[in-house]
Design a protein around this motif. Structure first.
Motif, PDB file in Angstrom:
ATOM      1  N   LEU A  57       0.980  -1.434  -0.162  1.00 26.96           N
ATOM      2  CA  LEU A  57      -0.023   0.048   0.068  1.00 26.96           C
ATOM      3  C   LEU A  57       0.637   1.155  -0.002  1.00 26.96           C
ATOM      4  CD1 LEU A  57      -2.939  -0.960   2.547  1.00 26.96           C
ATOM      5  CD2 LEU A  57      -3.026  -0.258   0.254  1.00 26.96           C
ATOM      6  N   SER A  58       1.904   1.241   0.810  1.00 27.38           N
ATOM      7  CA  SER A  58       2.791   2.268   1.010  1.00 27.38           C
ATOM      8  C   SER A  58       3.423   2.687  -0.624  1.00 27.38           C
ATOM      9  CB  SER A  58       3.987   2.291   1.754  1.00 27.38           C
ATOM     10  OG  SER A  58       3.394   2.061   3.199  1.00 27.38           O
ATOM     11  N   ALA A  59       4.059   1.431  -1.022  1.00 26.76           N
ATOM     12  CA  ALA A  59       4.665   1.751  -2.552  1.00 26.76           C
ATOM     13  C   ALA A  59       3.770   2.330  -3.501  1.00 26.76           C
ATOM     14  CB  ALA A  59       5.145   0.322  -3.105  1.00 26.76           C
ATOM     15  N   SER A  60       2.252   1.812  -3.433  1.00 28.29           N
ATOM     16  CA  SER A  60       1.390   2.126  -4.361  1.00 28.29           C
ATOM     17  C   SER A  60       0.702   3.522  -4.157  1.00 28.29           C
ATOM     18  CB  SER A  60       0.085   1.357  -4.152  1.00 28.29           C
ATOM     19  OG  SER A  60      -0.860   1.573  -5.057  1.00 28.29           O
ATOM     20  N   ALA A  61       0.951   4.234  -2.936  1.00 29.93           N
ATOM     21  CA  ALA A  61       0.581   5.356  -2.501  1.00 29.93           C
ATOM     22  C   ALA A  61       1.602   6.460  -2.859  1.00 29.93           C
ATOM     23  CB  ALA A  61       0.366   5.585  -0.904  1.00 29.93           C
ATOM     24  N   VAL A  62       2.771   6.042  -2.975  1.00 26.95           N
ATOM     25  CA  VAL A  62       3.763   7.068  -3.140  1.00 26.95           C
ATOM     26  C   VAL A  62       3.640   6.956  -4.794  1.00 26.95           C
ATOM     27  CG1 VAL A  62       6.135   7.219  -3.551  1.00 26.95           C
ATOM     28  CG2 VAL A  62       5.341   6.641  -1.319  1.00 26.95           C
ATOM     29  N   ALA A  63       3.646   5.978  -5.458  1.00 30.79           N
ATOM     30  CA  ALA A  63       3.429   5.932  -6.824  1.00 30.79           C
ATOM     31  C   ALA A  63       2.187   6.769  -7.289  1.00 30.79           C
ATOM     32  CB  ALA A  63       3.242   4.769  -7.567  1.00 30.79           C
ATOM     33  N   MET A  64       1.160   6.676  -6.682  1.00 32.41           N
ATOM     34  CA  MET A  64      -0.050   7.452  -6.999  1.00 32.41           C
ATOM     35  C   MET A  64       0.195   8.976  -6.764  1.00 32.41           C
ATOM     36  SD  MET A  64      -3.935   6.691  -6.120  1.00 32.41           S
ATOM     37  CE  MET A  64      -4.175   5.291  -6.908  1.00 32.41           C
TER      38      MET A  64
END
Length: 115
Positions: free
Chosen positions: A16-23
């Motif tokens: 989720l953290s990686a996805s949040a940063v990418a978004m």
């Protein structure tokens, strides 16, 4: 069972953290995919914040069970919404959000089993 919950919860929090940063950084692939799904650009910071909050909630939930359960429920609902938007846009590449749903359900079940 707590070890299983910790592993699933931490794995989900990292993803989720990686996805949040990418978004949040408007990764070109994610931004294009969101546009294809009909998600307004103005929603990206809010959606990234929800993912980040879910990640924090899952980690805090290792020590405070009801926060972990609430975070897991929130993540399940978030990604069910993502699956809905994919189907609505007739984009049947739903494996990524479906994997998040499965991980979040596993985090919720293991959290409830250890409480």
């Amino acid at each position: 069972m707590f070890i299983a919950h910790a592993v699933v919860g931490i794995l989900l929090a990292v993803a989720l953290s990686a996805s949040a940063v990418a978004m949040a950084t408007r990764n070109a692939t994610i931004a294009a995919n969101m546009t294809k799904l009909g998600v307004p650009d103005s929603w990206l910071p809010r959606l990234a914040s929800l993912k980040a909050a879910g990640a924090v909630g899952l980690v805090v939930g290792l020590w405070i069970p009801f926060i972990g359960a609430a975070a897991a429920i929130g993540v399940v609902l978030y990604f069910l919404g993502a699956v809905y938007y994919h189907v609505k846009a007739k984009d049947y590449v739903i494996a990524p959000p479906a994997v998040f749903v499965v991980l979040a359900v596993a985090a919720l079940i293991t959290r409830l089993a250890t409480a």
